[in-house]
Design a protein around this motif. Structure first.
Motif, mmCIF file in Angstrom:
data_model
loop_
_atom_site.group_PDB
_atom_site.id
_atom_site.type_symbol
_atom_site.label_atom_id
_atom_site.label_comp_id
_atom_site.label_asym_id
_atom_site.label_seq_id
_atom_site.Cartn_x
_atom_site.Cartn_y
_atom_site.Cartn_z
ATOM 1 N N GLN B 76 0.832 -1.212 0.000
ATOM 2 C CA GLN B 76 0.000 0.000 0.000
ATOM 3 C C GLN B 76 0.869 1.265 0.000
ATOM 4 O OE1 GLN B 76 -1.394 -2.748 1.845
ATOM 5 N NE2 GLN B 76 -2.685 -2.874 0.042
ATOM 6 N N LYS B 77 2.122 1.099 -0.331
ATOM 7 C CA LYS B 77 2.997 2.272 -0.411
ATOM 8 C C LYS B 77 2.570 3.175 -1.559
ATOM 9 C CE LYS B 77 7.173 0.247 1.575
ATOM 10 N NZ LYS B 77 8.416 -0.465 1.207
ATOM 11 N N LEU B 78 2.886 4.449 -1.391
ATOM 12 C CA LEU B 78 2.393 5.440 -2.352
ATOM 13 C C LEU B 78 2.827 5.135 -3.780
ATOM 14 C CD1 LEU B 78 0.705 8.030 -2.469
ATOM 15 C CD2 LEU B 78 2.815 9.336 -2.224
ATOM 16 N N ASP B 79 4.079 4.721 -3.943
ATOM 17 C CA ASP B 79 4.543 4.507 -5.318
ATOM 18 C C ASP B 79 3.900 3.279 -5.952
ATOM 19 O OD1 ASP B 79 5.907 2.914 -3.558
ATOM 20 O OD2 ASP B 79 7.710 2.797 -4.809
ATOM 21 N N ALA B 80 3.527 2.315 -5.126
ATOM 22 C CA ALA B 80 2.812 1.151 -5.655
ATOM 23 C C ALA B 80 1.417 1.562 -6.119
ATOM 24 C CB ALA B 80 2.713 0.058 -4.583
ATOM 25 N N LEU B 81 0.763 2.379 -5.304
ATOM 26 C CA LEU B 81 -0.568 2.873 -5.670
ATOM 27 C C LEU B 81 -0.496 3.689 -6.959
ATOM 28 C CD1 LEU B 81 -1.884 4.079 -2.155
ATOM 29 C CD2 LEU B 81 -2.326 1.896 -3.294
ATOM 30 N N GLU B 82 0.499 4.564 -7.028
ATOM 31 C CA GLU B 82 0.590 5.452 -8.187
ATOM 32 C C GLU B 82 0.927 4.710 -9.469
ATOM 33 O OE1 GLU B 82 3.289 8.489 -6.972
ATOM 34 O OE2 GLU B 82 1.701 9.730 -6.077
ATOM 35 N N SER B 83 1.767 3.679 -9.359
ATOM 36 C CA SER B 83 2.085 2.961 -10.588
ATOM 37 C C SER B 83 0.882 2.142 -11.061
ATOM 38 C CB SER B 83 3.318 2.071 -10.398
ATOM 39 O OG SER B 83 3.013 0.997 -9.544
ATOM 40 N N PHE B 84 0.058 1.725 -10.108
ATOM 41 C CA PHE B 84 -1.190 1.051 -10.488
ATOM 42 C C PHE B 84 -2.130 2.042 -11.193
ATOM 43 C CE2 PHE B 84 -5.476 -0.617 -9.769
ATOM 44 C CZ PHE B 84 -5.313 -1.924 -10.229
ATOM 45 N N ASP B 85 -2.283 3.236 -10.606
ATOM 46 C CA ASP B 85 -3.065 4.312 -11.231
ATOM 47 C C ASP B 85 -2.704 4.488 -12.698
ATOM 48 O OD1 ASP B 85 -3.955 4.790 -8.698
ATOM 49 O OD2 ASP B 85 -3.241 6.864 -8.577
ATOM 50 N N ASN B 104 -8.206 -0.366 1.573
ATOM 51 C CA ASN B 104 -7.257 0.203 0.607
ATOM 52 C C ASN B 104 -7.163 -0.586 -0.685
ATOM 53 O OD1 ASN B 104 -6.331 2.157 2.684
ATOM 54 N ND2 ASN B 104 -4.819 2.518 1.078
ATOM 55 N N ASP B 105 -8.322 -1.051 -1.114
ATOM 56 C CA ASP B 105 -8.398 -1.734 -2.405
ATOM 57 C C ASP B 105 -8.791 -0.741 -3.475
ATOM 58 O OD1 ASP B 105 -7.839 -4.231 -1.391
ATOM 59 O OD2 ASP B 105 -9.946 -4.696 -1.004
ATOM 60 N N PHE B 106 -8.621 -1.159 -4.722
ATOM 61 C CA PHE B 106 -9.173 -0.415 -5.839
ATOM 62 C C PHE B 106 -10.483 -1.055 -6.267
ATOM 63 C CE2 PHE B 106 -4.717 0.691 -6.048
ATOM 64 C CZ PHE B 106 -4.752 2.033 -6.397
ATOM 65 N N LEU B 107 -11.436 -0.219 -6.617
ATOM 66 C CA LEU B 107 -12.666 -0.723 -7.219
ATOM 67 C C LEU B 107 -12.648 -0.329 -8.689
ATOM 68 C CD1 LEU B 107 -15.457 -2.107 -6.826
ATOM 69 C CD2 LEU B 107 -16.401 0.187 -6.509
ATOM 70 N N LEU B 108 -12.802 -1.329 -9.572
ATOM 71 C CA LEU B 108 -12.745 -1.069 -11.005
ATOM 72 C C LEU B 108 -14.078 -1.407 -11.657
ATOM 73 C CD1 LEU B 108 -9.682 -1.325 -10.286
ATOM 74 C CD2 LEU B 108 -9.359 -2.410 -12.502
ATOM 75 N N LYS B 109 -14.516 -0.535 -12.543
ATOM 76 C CA LYS B 109 -15.656 -0.866 -13.404
ATOM 77 C C LYS B 109 -15.101 -1.220 -14.770
ATOM 78 C CE LYS B 109 -19.951 1.007 -15.290
ATOM 79 N NZ LYS B 109 -20.758 2.233 -15.448
#
Lengths: 153, 153
Positions: B76-85, B104-109
Motif C-alpha cells: 500500500q505504499k504510495l509509489d505502488a498505488l501510483e504505478s497502479f493508477d 485500501n483496495d481499488f474498485l474497477l468498473k
DNA sequence: GCGATATAACGGAAAAATTCCCCTTTATGA
DNA sequence: TCATAAAGGGGAATTTTTCCGTTATATCGC
C-alpha cells in the motif's frame, strides 16, 4: 444494429468529445460532412447515443464525496427488486445503481456533500426504502479514472 | 469556486443535455445569451466542466458486459498505488477506477464484450499489473440507473 | 450617502456549425 | 447488365456560437 469500422471510430470520437465539429470528424475519417451527419442522426434516432452531457470534475467542486454502497434486500423476488429499482431512480444522490450477480445485492454509487450528508442519506433515505436489510458503505479516497466511454470491439 | 443559484441551475441543465441552445437556457433562466455564454466559458476554463461527451446506451449495443472488480495490492505504499493508477489509465476496458477506504483496495468498473473477453482481460491484462495480489469479480446483471449527473447542493 | 471600480447583463453583428436540399457514386442482386 | 438501394458529395439556408461595445447593478472605501 451492427457497427462498421467508421461507426466505431465515429462513436469513439463522440464519446471523447461531442463538441468536435462534424467537418473536423469528416476530414479525420476521410469523408465529408453529409455521411458523418447522417450516421450521427441515425445513432440518435436509434437510441445508440442516448444523450449528450457536460461532465463535471468533482475535484473542482468544493465539497463532493463519493461512496459506493452495497445494499441487500430481505427478498429477492422480482417485485421487490423492481420496486427498489423505481425508488432508487428518484433519489438524486444515487448516481449509479446495478443489480449484481452472486449475492443478488445492489451496488450503488452515491454522491453527497460530506460525511454528515452521507449519514443523513444512508440512515434516512436509503434505509427507509422497502425491503432493505443491509447496507455496507465504502468511501472513495481517490478517483483514479472515470471515463464515460464504452469501448467498442 | 463558489456556485450561485444560477450556476447550479445552469450546470444541472448542461449535465442533462449539453446540446441545449444557449438562447433556450437563457430564456429559461430569465437572462440573455451573453451571461449564460460567459458562465459556461468560465466553467470550461476553470475545468469545472471537463468535457462534453455523447453517452451510449449499452443495451443497444450487441454484446456489452459490465463487471465490477476489487483489486488488492501487495503493497500500500504510495509509489505502488501510483504505478497502479498509471497502468490502469491506459487500459480501455477499465472504465472507472477508485481507490477505496477501509481495505485500501481499488474498485474497477470494467466493460468487455463477453465472459470470455473478461477472462482474457482479468487473467491477462489485469493480473499482469505490478503488485496485484487479489482480484474479486462481481458481474452486473442489470443496469438499474446510470446518471452522469453530479448533484449540486 | 457618494463616487469609483468591478462584476454582471444586454443587444446586435460576425463567424462558425448544423441542417437540408439535390446530385453523383458505389454496391447489390435479380 | 441493368435496376434499385445505400452511401457519399457539395452548396445554400438556417441556427447557434462567438465576439464585440455598451449599459446596468452591485460593492467598497471614504
Amino acid at each position: 444494429m451492427k457497427l462498421d469500422d467508421t461507426d466505431k471510430k465515429l462513436l469513439a470520437i463522440l464519446q471523447e468529445d461531442s463538441k468536435t465539429p462534424i467537418k473536423d470528424i469528416a476530414s479525420h475519417l476521410n469523408l465529408t460532412k453529409t455521411p458523418i451527419y447522417e450516421r450521427i442522426k441515425r445513432y440518435e434516432q436509434k437510441g445508440i447515443i442516448s444523450k449528450y452531457v457536460g461532465v463535471l470534475d468533482p475535484s473542482k467542486l468544493d465539497t463532493v464525496m463519493v461512496v459506493f454502497c452495497s445494499v441487500s434486500l430481505e427478498s429477492q423476488k422480482l417485485d421487490a427488486l423492481e420496486s427498489f429499482d423505481k425508488a432508487v431512480a428518484d433519489i438524486p444522490e444515487v448516481v449509479e445503481c446495478y443489480l449484481m450477480g452472486g449475492a443478488n445485492d445492489f451496488l450503488l454509487k452515491v454522491v453527497v456533500k460530506d460525511l454528515q450528508a452521507y449519514h443523513t442519506f444512508s440512515s434516512g433515505k436509503l434505509a427507509a426504502l422497502p425491503n432493505v436489510s443491509q447496507i455496507k458503505s465504502t468511501f472513495v479516497l481517490n478517483e483514479v479514472k472515470r471515463a464515460t466511454v464504452i469501448p467498442l470491439f
